[in-house]
Design an enzyme around this catalytic site. Structure first.
Site, PDB file in Angstrom:
ATOM      1  N   SER A 215       0.832  -1.203   0.000  1.00 15.87           N
ATOM      2  CA  SER A 215       0.000   0.000   0.000  1.00 15.87           C
ATOM      3  C   SER A 215       0.863   1.249   0.000  1.00 15.87           C
ATOM      4  CB  SER A 215      -0.875  -0.006   1.259  1.00 15.87           C
ATOM      5  OG  SER A 215      -1.508   1.253   1.419  1.00 15.87           O
TER       6      SER A 215
ATOM      7  N   TYR B 101      -0.414  -0.332  10.038  1.00 15.14           N
ATOM      8  CA  TYR B 101      -0.717  -0.876   8.707  1.00 15.14           C
ATOM      9  C   TYR B 101       0.406  -0.521   7.729  1.00 15.14           C
ATOM     10  CZ  TYR B 101      -3.189  -1.288   4.210  1.00 15.14           C
ATOM     11  OH  TYR B 101      -3.551  -1.600   2.924  1.00 15.14           O
TER      12      TYR B 101
HETATM   13  N1  LIG Z   1      -8.833  -1.314  -0.951  1.00 15.79           N
HETATM   14  C1  LIG Z   1      -7.852  -0.393  -0.950  1.00 15.79           C
HETATM   15  O1  LIG Z   1      -8.063   0.822  -1.144  1.00 15.79           O
HETATM   16  C2  LIG Z   1      -6.440  -0.835  -0.716  1.00 15.79           C
HETATM   17  C3  LIG Z   1      -5.428   0.147  -0.768  1.00 15.79           C
HETATM   18  C4  LIG Z   1      -4.096  -0.253  -0.580  1.00 15.79           C
HETATM   19  C5  LIG Z   1      -3.805  -1.604  -0.359  1.00 15.79           C
HETATM   20  N2  LIG Z   1      -4.831  -2.520  -0.290  1.00 15.79           N
HETATM   21  C6  LIG Z   1      -4.455  -3.913  -0.022  1.00 15.79           C
HETATM   22  O2  LIG Z   1      -5.040  -4.739  -1.036  1.00 15.79           O
HETATM   23  C7  LIG Z   1      -5.349  -6.028  -0.488  1.00 15.79           C
HETATM   24  C8  LIG Z   1      -6.808  -6.372  -0.759  1.00 15.79           C
HETATM   25  O3  LIG Z   1      -7.626  -5.343  -0.237  1.00 15.79           O
HETATM   26  P1  LIG Z   1      -9.231  -5.362  -0.341  1.00 15.79           P
HETATM   27  O4  LIG Z   1      -9.653  -3.948  -0.305  1.00 15.79           O
HETATM   28  O5  LIG Z   1      -9.660  -6.244  -1.465  1.00 15.79           O
HETATM   29  O6  LIG Z   1      -9.594  -5.951   1.075  1.00 15.79           O
HETATM   30  P2  LIG Z   1     -10.768  -6.920   1.575  1.00 15.79           P
HETATM   31  O7  LIG Z   1     -10.918  -6.625   3.022  1.00 15.79           O
HETATM   32  O8  LIG Z   1     -11.986  -6.861   0.695  1.00 15.79           O
HETATM   33  O9  LIG Z   1     -10.120  -8.315   1.379  1.00 15.79           O
HETATM   34  C9  LIG Z   1      -9.135  -8.782   2.230  1.00 15.79           C
HETATM   35  C10 LIG Z   1      -9.463 -10.222   2.444  1.00 15.79           C
HETATM   36  O10 LIG Z   1      -8.418 -10.761   3.239  1.00 15.79           O
HETATM   37  C11 LIG Z   1      -9.026 -11.741   4.043  1.00 15.79           C
HETATM   38  N3  LIG Z   1      -8.203 -11.990   5.189  1.00 15.79           N
HETATM   39  C12 LIG Z   1      -7.984 -11.157   6.244  1.00 15.79           C
HETATM   40  N4  LIG Z   1      -7.203 -11.755   7.136  1.00 15.79           N
HETATM   41  C13 LIG Z   1      -6.902 -12.982   6.641  1.00 15.79           C
HETATM   42  C14 LIG Z   1      -6.137 -14.059   7.115  1.00 15.79           C
HETATM   43  N5  LIG Z   1      -5.536 -14.003   8.302  1.00 15.79           N
HETATM   44  N6  LIG Z   1      -6.035 -15.186   6.349  1.00 15.79           N
HETATM   45  C15 LIG Z   1      -6.673 -15.245   5.151  1.00 15.79           C
HETATM   46  N7  LIG Z   1      -7.441 -14.253   4.661  1.00 15.79           N
HETATM   47  C16 LIG Z   1      -7.546 -13.131   5.404  1.00 15.79           C
HETATM   48  C17 LIG Z   1     -10.378 -11.181   4.441  1.00 15.79           C
HETATM   49  O11 LIG Z   1     -11.286 -12.228   4.806  1.00 15.79           O
HETATM   50  C18 LIG Z   1     -10.794 -10.463   3.188  1.00 15.79           C
HETATM   51  O12 LIG Z   1     -11.641 -11.282   2.396  1.00 15.79           O
HETATM   52  C19 LIG Z   1      -4.998  -5.947   0.995  1.00 15.79           C
HETATM   53  O13 LIG Z   1      -3.706  -6.467   1.202  1.00 15.79           O
HETATM   54  C20 LIG Z   1      -5.018  -4.458   1.269  1.00 15.79           C
HETATM   55  O14 LIG Z   1      -4.229  -4.117   2.386  1.00 15.79           O
HETATM   56  C21 LIG Z   1      -6.124  -2.159  -0.476  1.00 15.79           C
END
Ligand SMILES: NC(=O)c1ccc[n+]([C@@H]2O[C@H](COP(=O)([O-])OP(=O)(O)OC[C@H]3O[C@@H](n4cnc5c(N)ncnc54)[C@H](O)[C@@H]3O)[C@@H](O)[C@H]2O)c1
Length: 257
Positions: free
Chosen positions: A146, A159
């Protein structure tokens, strides 16, 4: 139709969830890869497997907790080998952002869930898949990090630090494993529009939405497809000489020099 060819590859996508991981799974499957779909939530993983298969892809579910190294190892042993690992499972906090208050008021208990999922999760999964990649002399390690880790994020200290740690791990994995035909890269996401962040975008007139859009050269939030397209490229033969890099995927919010 994607020009990327991942036929014969098996890809593990962690934390498939509802957003970015789901988009990555569909794109890798459409490119010919068998996809191993992980989430903490088994029903969610099975539901996406059914959708990928219905769309003509090959998919299996592998529900496990990425923070549990034994469970990760068992799951990898069960499926055989992994060619492409996408460390996508993340914990960004309330409503997809820091949401935990400023660091000066936080405690070790506050930091732990961020470090466990975002950093230890990537370490556990990378460690579990590497032996079979080394044996097979080919592999792709792709970690979703991120801009909170590159640029900082008020309220998101743990984070951002955990994501920066995961990005650092990638660089050492690149150095140690390039000679085995394995590359390791990060994709550093800006603010994306996914179910996890939908509440931030549902009203485009909020100060938050307006400030983000004003600061993005391409004036829209990122989508799961944006992340999936770069992931597919990094997963393919086309990226063979690219390793140890962090790609900002953020509509031009900030640049890597
Ligand atoms: N959405 C954004 O704006 C954004 C921005 C920067 C980075 N990210 C990163 O992108 C990735 C995906 O983000 P997203 O928005 O799709 O999030 P999301 O919350 O929709 O999906 C994350 C998934 O990870 C799963 N998860 C959490 N802990 C877990 C564990 N211990 N074991 C297995 N699964 C687990 C959750 O059940 C969830 O389904 C993440 O790494 C997030 O940090 C997202």
């Amino acid at each position: 139709m994607t020009p990327i060819d991942l036929a014969g590859r098996r890809s593990l996508i962690t934390g498939l969830g509802q957003g970015i991981g789901r988009g990555i799974a569909f794109t890798l499957a459409a490119s010919g890869s068998e996809v191993v779909i992980n989430d903490l939530d088994a029903d969610r993983a099975e539901a996406v497997v059914d959708e990928v298969v219905a769309a003509g892809g090959a998919a299996v579910a592998a529900p496990f907790d990425v923070t549990d190294f034994g469970a990760v190892e068992d799951a990898v042993a069960m499926v055989g080998h992994i060619d492409v690992l996408v460390n996508n499972a993340g914990n960004a906090g309330v409503d997809g952002f820091g949401g935990r208050g400023n660091f000066a008021e936080s405690s070790p208990e506050d930091w732990e869930p961020f470090v466990r999922v975002n950093l230890y999760g990537a370490m556990n999964c990378s460690r579990a898949v590497l032996p079979s990649m080394i044996d097979r002399r080919w592999g792709r390690l792709i970690t979703i990090v991120s801009d909170a880790g590159r640029a900082g994020d008020i309220g998101g200290a743990a984070y951002g630090a955990a994501k920066a740690g995961a990005a650092g791990l990638t660089r050492t994995l690149a150095l140690e494993n390039g000679r085995h035909g394995i590359t390791a890269n990060n994709i550093s996401l800006g603010t994306m529009r996914t179910p996890a962040t939908e509440s931030l975008w549902s009203d485009p007139d909020t100060d938050f939405a307006k400030s983000i859009l004003r600061n993005y050269a391409v004036r829209r939030p990122g989508s799961p497809d944006d992340a999936a397209n770069l992931t597919a490229f990094l997963a393919s033969e086309l990226s063979d000489w690219i390793t140890g890099q962090t790609y900002p995927l953020n509509g031009g919010y900030s640049f890597a020099l």
